[in-house]
Write a protein that holds these residues in place. Structure first.
Motif, mmCIF file in Angstrom:
data_model
loop_
_atom_site.group_PDB
_atom_site.id
_atom_site.type_symbol
_atom_site.label_atom_id
_atom_site.label_comp_id
_atom_site.label_asym_id
_atom_site.label_seq_id
_atom_site.Cartn_x
_atom_site.Cartn_y
_atom_site.Cartn_z
ATOM 1 N N LYS A 1 49.564 48.577 42.577
ATOM 2 C CA LYS A 1 50.338 47.299 42.076
ATOM 3 C C LYS A 1 51.746 47.407 42.240
ATOM 4 O O LYS A 1 52.457 48.474 42.219
ATOM 5 C CB LYS A 1 49.692 46.914 40.718
ATOM 6 C CG LYS A 1 50.241 48.090 39.724
ATOM 7 C CD LYS A 1 49.867 47.671 38.395
ATOM 8 C CE LYS A 1 50.060 48.979 37.483
ATOM 9 N NZ LYS A 1 49.538 48.540 35.794
ATOM 10 N N ALA B 1 45.920 45.275 43.369
ATOM 11 C CA ALA B 1 44.551 45.471 44.146
ATOM 12 C C ALA B 1 43.352 45.199 43.174
ATOM 13 O O ALA B 1 43.309 45.856 41.925
ATOM 14 C CB ALA B 1 44.345 46.836 44.735
ATOM 15 N N GLU B 2 42.592 44.412 43.477
ATOM 16 C CA GLU B 2 41.110 44.418 42.698
ATOM 17 C C GLU B 2 40.211 44.562 43.757
ATOM 18 O O GLU B 2 40.236 44.857 44.837
ATOM 19 C CB GLU B 2 40.973 42.805 42.456
ATOM 20 C CG GLU B 2 42.028 42.234 41.390
ATOM 21 C CD GLU B 2 42.021 42.852 39.944
ATOM 22 O OE1 GLU B 2 40.703 42.863 39.484
ATOM 23 O OE2 GLU B 2 42.813 43.311 39.204
ATOM 24 N N ASP B 3 38.781 44.805 43.117
ATOM 25 C CA ASP B 3 37.638 45.361 43.751
ATOM 26 C C ASP B 3 37.227 44.389 45.069
ATOM 27 O O ASP B 3 36.755 44.776 46.124
ATOM 28 C CB ASP B 3 36.605 45.279 42.715
ATOM 29 C CG ASP B 3 36.557 46.613 41.966
ATOM 30 O OD1 ASP B 3 37.487 47.423 42.212
ATOM 31 O OD2 ASP B 3 35.895 46.526 40.664
ATOM 32 N N ASP B 4 37.548 43.052 44.919
ATOM 33 C CA ASP B 4 37.233 42.180 45.823
ATOM 34 C C ASP B 4 38.518 41.619 46.597
ATOM 35 O O ASP B 4 38.392 40.722 47.376
ATOM 36 C CB ASP B 4 36.402 41.025 45.257
ATOM 37 C CG ASP B 4 37.162 40.291 44.304
ATOM 38 O OD1 ASP B 4 38.062 40.902 43.713
ATOM 39 O OD2 ASP B 4 36.583 39.234 44.079
ATOM 40 N N GLY B 5 39.508 42.143 46.319
ATOM 41 C CA GLY B 5 40.930 41.427 47.129
ATOM 42 C C GLY B 5 41.983 41.717 46.431
ATOM 43 O O GLY B 5 42.354 42.842 46.011
ATOM 44 N N LEU B 6 42.740 40.520 46.454
ATOM 45 C CA LEU B 6 44.317 40.776 45.727
ATOM 46 C C LEU B 6 44.441 39.727 44.659
ATOM 47 O O LEU B 6 43.788 38.761 44.602
ATOM 48 C CB LEU B 6 45.067 40.395 46.924
ATOM 49 C CG LEU B 6 46.699 40.303 46.468
ATOM 50 C CD1 LEU B 6 47.251 41.693 46.009
ATOM 51 C CD2 LEU B 6 47.699 39.623 47.701
ATOM 52 N N ASP C 1 43.460 34.654 42.307
ATOM 53 C CA ASP C 1 42.540 35.642 43.081
ATOM 54 C C ASP C 1 42.465 35.422 44.550
ATOM 55 O O ASP C 1 42.260 33.977 44.739
ATOM 56 C CB ASP C 1 41.228 35.891 42.507
ATOM 57 C CG ASP C 1 41.149 36.689 41.181
ATOM 58 O OD1 ASP C 1 42.007 37.632 40.971
ATOM 59 O OD2 ASP C 1 40.550 36.217 40.210
ATOM 60 N N SER D 1 43.743 50.885 46.954
ATOM 61 C CA SER D 1 42.799 51.120 45.829
ATOM 62 C C SER D 1 43.792 51.295 44.424
ATOM 63 O O SER D 1 44.474 52.155 44.578
ATOM 64 C CB SER D 1 41.739 51.770 45.973
ATOM 65 O OG SER D 1 40.917 51.814 44.741
ATOM 66 N N GLU E 1 39.000 39.157 49.434
ATOM 67 C CA GLU E 1 38.958 39.413 50.938
ATOM 68 C C GLU E 1 40.376 39.527 51.602
ATOM 69 O O GLU E 1 40.267 39.434 52.790
ATOM 70 C CB GLU E 1 37.806 38.644 51.608
ATOM 71 C CG GLU E 1 36.491 38.567 51.200
ATOM 72 C CD GLU E 1 35.272 37.656 51.935
ATOM 73 O OE1 GLU E 1 36.192 37.077 52.982
ATOM 74 O OE2 GLU E 1 34.323 37.528 51.745
ATOM 75 N N SER E 2 41.403 39.345 50.758
ATOM 76 C CA SER E 2 42.684 39.479 51.459
ATOM 77 C C SER E 2 43.222 40.794 50.518
ATOM 78 O O SER E 2 43.406 40.689 49.264
ATOM 79 C CB SER E 2 43.655 38.298 50.846
ATOM 80 O OG SER E 2 43.211 37.122 51.487
ATOM 81 N N SER E 3 43.755 41.726 51.118
ATOM 82 C CA SER E 3 44.311 42.964 50.851
ATOM 83 C C SER E 3 45.527 43.642 51.495
ATOM 84 O O SER E 3 45.498 43.479 52.710
ATOM 85 C CB SER E 3 43.225 44.084 50.671
ATOM 86 O OG SER E 3 43.655 45.192 50.439
#
Length: 372
Positions: A199, A168-173, A187, A196, A190-192
């Motif tokens: 992994k 998981a990253e701040d802006d998605g996967l 990256d 938070s 917007e895909s999660s």
């Protein structure tokens, strides 16, 4: 069990599920089989090696419910070889078979085969997937898998490198794979599918099969358990055990600054490497001489010969010659979705990074080869 199904539909189902069956010695013999179960007009086909499971459902003309485990490769080859049209499968159980043993009849047109099933009781029961589900666009996941899985190791001696890290990253996967010679990072903003900071490490083999299975589907449903991940697309379900262990700290491999930048046509570079590679036998690298408005590709194999080709390019930086494994280099270029690719370098012995020109969501890092 008795049903009828179109040959091509049945062959595809058997082939897909059969890819999870195993032929390794030392495992349960029944794992070399696929489980076929008919309930009403639905056939469920399952293959597993206990690490990877692929299950599909197919609409059939059911006449008698039942289940059987049959040799995966044998039955798959039989069905593919049958004439086009409807295939009839009929399992005669031990109470009615003349010699006291079950037999599965497989027929189409004037062709008829008989196969002895494996033990249904020995086939492992499959765990139910986690309840919580996340839905992702299948096309985006398929594209990301195509780019990343190729960099995962196939050497089981280092199990963590055979996996693909999903973090998981701040802006998605983010998806990451490395075999210690190359590194792929993709990256998906917007895909999660993770919480938070979460992994997971998923076997590259399973994700390679997933990419094969989700083509043409609209959505991919993901269910993550403590030790297992399940993916559902259309009528297909793929489950795999998660890999335990700590993935390498790949961020240390990514320098923040690359002083040298090559921009070049992707099709031209691929064609040139493929031609020069003809002389790159065994472990011979392909050398790239950077400088000016062209790139020179060279392959030199002792006692065999050499190949040289020059192609137009744009280059900013110091003149240098850097060498790469041609197969790894081609794999990285092929993964990029752009007309032009960029090669960023520091010096001939530091990792180089391939990207699509103007694209930041995917990178392919490649270790150079030392040459005299």
């Amino acid at each position: 069990m008795k049903f009828r199904c179109e040959r091509d539909v049945l062959a595809d189902a058997l082939s897909s599920a059969g890819r999870a069956a195993t032929n390794r010695t030392g495992t349960l013999p029944v794992l070399a089989g696929i489980r076929m179960q008919v309930a009403s007009d639905t056939l469920t086909v399952t293959g597993t090696d206990l690490e990877l499971t692929i299950q599909l459902t197919v609409e059939v003309g059911g006449e008698r419910d039942g289940a059987a485990v049959v040799p995966a490769r044998l039955v798959g080859d039989i069905v593919k070889a049958l004439p086009a049209g409807a295939v009839e499968i009929d399992l005669v159980d031990s109470s009615t078979a003349g010699d006291g043993a079950s037999e599965m009849s497989i027929s189409a047109g004037r062709s008829q085969f008989s196969v002895r099933p494996l033990s249904l009781d020995d086939y492992p029961a499959l765990a139910e997937p986690a309840i919580e589900a996340v839905t992702l666009p299948a096309d985006a996941m398929s594209d990301a898998l195509r780019q990343v899985v190729r960099a995962a190791s196939t050497d089981d001696a280092r199990a963590v490198l055979t996996g693909v890290l999903l973090a998981a990253e701040d802006d998605g996967l983010r998806m990451v794979a490395t075999d210690s010679y190359r590194l792929a990072v993709r990256d998906l903003p917007e895909s999660s599918m993770l919480g938070s900071g979460q992994k997971v490490l998923i076997p590259g083999r399973a994700l390679s099969e997933l990419q094969r299975l989700i083509g043409g589907e609209e959505n991919l449903v993901v269910r993550l358990g403590e030790r297992e991940a399940t993916f559902e697309a259309g009528s297909t379900r793929l489950s795999t055990r998660l890999i335990e262990g700590e993935f390498p700290n790949y961020r240390n491999l990514l320098p923040s600054n690359y002083p040298n930048l090559l921009t070049i046509s992707k099709p031209s570079l691929i064609e040139a490497i493929r031609r020069v590679k003809i002389l790159a036998q065994e472990s011979t690298p392909v050398r790239m001489t950077l400088g000016g408005e062209t790139v020179q590709l060279t392959a030199i194999t002792q006692d065999v010969g050499n190949a040289v080709e020059e192609i137009d390019a744009s280059y900013e930086g110091s003149e240098m010659t850097v060498a790469f494994n041609p197969d790894y280099l081609l794999a990285g270029i092929d993964a990029i979705d752009a007309d032009d690719v960029t090669l960023s370098t520091m010096d001939p012995m530091k990792p180089a990074v391939l990207r699509g020109a103007g694209q930041d969501d995917y990178l392919y890092l490649l270790m150079p080869v030392r040459v005299p």
